[in-house]
Design a protein around this motif. Structure first.
Motif, PDB file in Angstrom:
ATOM      1  N   PHE A 557      13.609  -6.655   6.450  1.00 25.43           N
ATOM      2  CA  PHE A 557      12.211  -6.914   6.131  1.00 25.43           C
ATOM      3  C   PHE A 557      11.304  -6.526   7.292  1.00 25.43           C
ATOM      4  O   PHE A 557      11.735  -6.414   8.441  1.00 25.43           O
ATOM      5  N   ALA A 558      10.048  -6.348   6.961  1.00 22.71           N
ATOM      6  CA  ALA A 558       9.030  -6.023   7.955  1.00 22.71           C
ATOM      7  C   ALA A 558       7.723  -6.679   7.541  1.00 22.71           C
ATOM      8  O   ALA A 558       7.582  -7.174   6.421  1.00 22.71           O
ATOM      9  N   ALA A 562      -2.056  -4.379   4.052  1.00 21.12           N
ATOM     10  CA  ALA A 562      -2.882  -4.428   2.851  1.00 21.12           C
ATOM     11  C   ALA A 562      -2.450  -3.403   1.801  1.00 21.12           C
ATOM     12  O   ALA A 562      -2.688  -3.582   0.613  1.00 21.12           O
ATOM     13  N   LYS A 563      -1.796  -2.345   2.240  1.00 20.66           N
ATOM     14  CA  LYS A 563      -1.387  -1.315   1.289  1.00 20.66           C
ATOM     15  C   LYS A 563      -0.048  -1.618   0.625  1.00 20.66           C
ATOM     16  O   LYS A 563       0.395  -0.868  -0.253  1.00 20.66           O
ATOM     17  N   ASP A 564       0.602  -2.704   1.030  1.00 21.74           N
ATOM     18  CA  ASP A 564       1.923  -3.020   0.489  1.00 21.74           C
ATOM     19  C   ASP A 564       1.808  -4.026  -0.656  1.00 21.74           C
ATOM     20  O   ASP A 564       2.311  -5.145  -0.603  1.00 21.74           O
ATOM     21  N   LYS A 608       7.425  -7.298   3.180  1.00 17.75           N
ATOM     22  CA  LYS A 608       7.988  -6.144   2.495  1.00 17.75           C
ATOM     23  C   LYS A 608       9.375  -5.890   3.064  1.00 17.75           C
ATOM     24  O   LYS A 608       9.689  -6.292   4.195  1.00 17.75           O
ATOM     25  N   GLY A 609      10.210  -5.249   2.282  1.00 19.06           N
ATOM     26  CA  GLY A 609      11.562  -4.997   2.762  1.00 19.06           C
ATOM     27  C   GLY A 609      12.444  -4.333   1.733  1.00 19.06           C
ATOM     28  O   GLY A 609      12.000  -3.991   0.630  1.00 19.06           O
ATOM     29  N   VAL A 610      13.700  -4.146   2.132  1.00 17.38           N
ATOM     30  CA  VAL A 610      14.698  -3.511   1.275  1.00 17.38           C
ATOM     31  C   VAL A 610      15.906  -4.433   1.198  1.00 17.38           C
ATOM     32  O   VAL A 610      16.389  -4.918   2.236  1.00 17.38           O
ATOM     33  N   ASN A 655      10.810   3.840   5.538  1.00 18.75           N
ATOM     34  CA  ASN A 655       9.597   3.733   6.361  1.00 18.75           C
ATOM     35  C   ASN A 655       8.941   2.358   6.244  1.00 18.75           C
ATOM     36  O   ASN A 655       7.705   2.248   6.192  1.00 18.75           O
ATOM     37  N   ILE A 656       9.753   1.307   6.197  1.00 16.25           N
ATOM     38  CA  ILE A 656       9.183  -0.022   6.022  1.00 16.25           C
ATOM     39  C   ILE A 656       8.522  -0.538   7.294  1.00 16.25           C
ATOM     40  O   ILE A 656       7.757  -1.516   7.243  1.00 16.25           O
TER      41      ILE A 656
END
Length: 659
Positions: A557-558, A562-564, A608-610, A655-656
């Motif tokens: 995670f990161a 605002a764009k996420d 946000k994350g994967v 690119n997180i």
């Protein structure tokens, strides 16, 4: 007097014979329109002096008069019949044309003209085989709303329960249903529409017939539980237009009615096209005879057939056993009519309870939760798992999602099993197995989907005992000339094995592949479909492969920016259906690393994350949490099927960590 009687006795037999001959000749005249010769059998003539005097002259005179009288009667009769016939035709042509009420499924097939002529002298069915240009088109096949102006959708779409008989001069139902379709698609959902587009792309002159039991043209289902609920248009249930998170407006329908050809024009369409037969259900398949039977006993033969019957919402057995008062206050959410009904109900009650913690239940909970702050509506969500989407997300992320849903104004009751439901004092009482009691006005049962396999028995199609649905091979073929796509297909994934998927993008991908293979492509299923879910405009995720919380997971995670958000992703891609913006060109090969596996630090805020899902140390599923437009990368990782020593390195491909 005696002389007259004597003469009459002699003439009577002759007059009767002459009358018989005249009648026979009159009948012939009616058939041939020829002149009737006056023929008098000489065998009945009396003999007399040479020169024809005496009784012979009287006989001839009497026979002549009888013949002339018979001919005059015949002519008058024929003229009278002709006049009445012309008056009848004029009366029929002067009738005002009426549009058929109700769907054509309730119209009985008219008797052929040849049979009618045996009992009726006037062949009316032949005169009225086709409607006049001024007559409005019957609504059954073409009562779909326009993509740009669908304000009258509810009125245009006929009810499948209408049983009112049509006017006498209505066009027979059989005249509107093509007897043969080169490509027959059963089901009017996303998979069928994707297949139709694919077929036409490879065979531009193809004739494709879609048969659906819904009154609507093909439409997308995701907005029914997402964007439509956030619309500020009070007439959204009529227009079925919605604003995407980026503010752009679009219709729920894939194409306007002008995109399709009418079923009655199907056979004569020189350049082919796609026709949709609405409010019709296929009830039987004859795979040997390559034909199907509709619910009104009309048969349609085909060359190639796609079964894309989708699924049926499951219900709780306790609700099924609870009686009519409970069932009529319960919504099984799936179709446009379900959205319209629930939207109306939610504005006229005080409390609504959603049973189910999966994708649909959580999306509806968030959507209705937003409304609760405006109207004071109490929104309750209950499910047996420990958190929202507990069967999909790892526990820590499921718990975080549950808190997010609560912040939307929803009262969440976890680890709740419904024991019984009763109706008492104008309230539904939900009794839980742990003794808790929940009172509400309405229930939404969002507890999964059952694949529609009604045609399995008649078609002899195999049903998978583990996953459900029609069992097909990697090319989505069930039998010769029969393919299956969408929710109803249990297919063999050449990378992940046998599976069945219930998501929009899979319907698109499998429908497209089935359409290609119906035209001879012979391609296996390889393009991994993705799916997505939005908990409003601020939190959303995209997923691919097998995402099952029972599998080992690794999350990276990161901090989010605002764009996420789904809103920002929609603004960037230009579409709310994010799978439409995918491109394979952005995929790159992941770079492996020899560093040890990461230890994931669970933070309180998962911006946000994967999340990687592992099976035998191989990534079989990926969730991109508030990470958008990176699906081709995830697809390539799963397609490669390699082991990765350091998934932190793999996560960098998304690119997180970029601001």
């Amino acid at each position: 007097m005696l002389k007259c009687r004597t003469v009459w006795k002699k003439l009577a037999p002759l007059a009767r014979a002459s009358s018989t001959v005249c009648r026979q000749n009159v009948r012939r005249a009616g058939l041939t329109n020829g002149r009737i010769p006056i023929r008098v059998p000489t065998a009945h003539m009396s003999t007399g002096p040479a020169g024809g005097g005496g009784d012979n002259l009287k006989y001839a005179l009497l026979v002549g008069l009888a013949g002339i009288g018979g001919l005059t009667y015949a002519v008058k009769t024929l003229r009278g019949d002709q006049k009445r016939y012309e008056e009848r035709i004029a009366e029929i042509e002067s009738r005002p044309h009426k549009a058929t009420k109700g769907p054509v499924t309730d119209v009985q097939t008219a008797a052929p003209a040849a049979e009618a002529s045996e009992t009726d002298a006037v062949p009316e069915p032949e005169l009225e085989a086709a409607p006049s240009p001024e007559e409005p088109s019957p609504p059954a096949e073409n009562a779909a709303p326009d993509a740009e102006a669908v304000a009258h959708d509810a009125e245009a779409a006929p009810s499948s329960k209408t049983t009112e008989p049509p006017p006498v001069d209505s066009t027979p139902a059989s005249a509107k249903v093509p007897s043969h379709a080169p490509y027959l698609l059963i089901g009017g959902g996303t998979a069928s529409f994707a297949a139709a587009r694919s077929i036409r792309a490879r065979d531009p002159g193809a004739k494709v017939l879609i048969v659906t039991d819904e009154p609507d043209l093909p439409y997308m289902r995701p907005p029914l539980s997402k964007e439509l609920w956030f619309s500020d248009d009070p007439s959204v249930t009529e227009t079925l237009r919605f604003k995407q998170w980026n503010g752009k407006e679009r219709s729920i329908y894939f194409q306007p009615p002008s995109f399709y050809i009418k079923p009655e024009d199907f056979d004569s369409a020189e350049n082919g096209g796609v026709a949709v037969l609405t409010c019709r259900k296929v009830v039987h398949m004859d795979v040997r005879g390559n034909k199907v039977k509709l619910d009104d006993n009309i048969e349609i033969s085909y060359d190639k057939c796609l079964v894309a019957t989708g699924g049926i919402p499951r219900n709780l057995q306790v609700i099924e056993r609870a009686g009519e008062e409970v069932k009529k206050r319960t919504t099984l959410f799936r179709k446009i009519e379900d959205f319209k009904s629930l939207e109306k109900v939610s504005r006229n009650i005080n409390s609504i309870t959603i049973i189910g913690g999966g994708f649909l239940g959580s999306e509806l909970a968030c959507a209705l939760g937003r409304r609760s702050t405006e109207s004071g509506l109490e929104v309750i969500q209950m499910f047996p798992e420990k958190g929202n989407m507990g069967k999909v997300l790892p526990e820590y992320l499921s718990n975080w999602t549950t808190e997010k849903v609560k912040r939307e104004g929803v009262k969440v009751i976890t680890e709740s099993l419904v024991k019984s439901v009763t109706y008492k004092d104008d309230k539904l009482e939900i009794h839980l197995k742990d003794g808790r009691l929940v009172k509400t006005d309405h229930i939404v049962a969002a507890v999964g989907l059952e694949p529609n396999i009604d045609l399995a028995k008649s078609a002899g199609l195999e049903v998978d005992s583990d996953f459900g649905g029609y069992r097909v091979n990697a090319e989505l073929q069930a039998r010769s000339n029969i393919w299956v796509a969408g929710d109803a297909a249990c297919f063999y994934d050449i990378r992940l094995g046998r599976r069945r998927v219930e998501h929009h993008d899979h319907a698109v991908v499998s429908g497209r592949l089935a359409g290609e293979n119906m035209t001879g492509a012979n391609k296996p299923y390889w393009h991994q479909s993705m799916f997505w879910s939005d908990l409003g405009p601020d939190v959303g995720y995209e997923a691919i492969g097998i995402v099952d919380s029972s599998l080992p997971t690794v999350g990276v995670f990161a901090k989010a920016t605002a764009k996420d958000t789904p809103k920002a992703a929609t603004e960037q891609s230009g579409t709310g259906i994010r799978s439409e913006s995918e491109t394979e060109d952005t995929a790159t090969s992941p770079v492996a690393s020899a560093t040890p596996p990461p230890v994931v630090e669970h933070k309180d805020d998962y911006g946000k994350g994967v999340i990687f899902y592992l099976r035998d140390k191989v990534v079989v599923g990926i969730i991109l949490w508030n990470v958008f437009n990176r699906m081709p990368i995830a697809r390539k990782i799963i397609k490669d099927g390699e082991e990765h020593a350091d998934l932190n390195e793999v996560a960098k491909l998304f690119n997180i960590h970029e601001d």
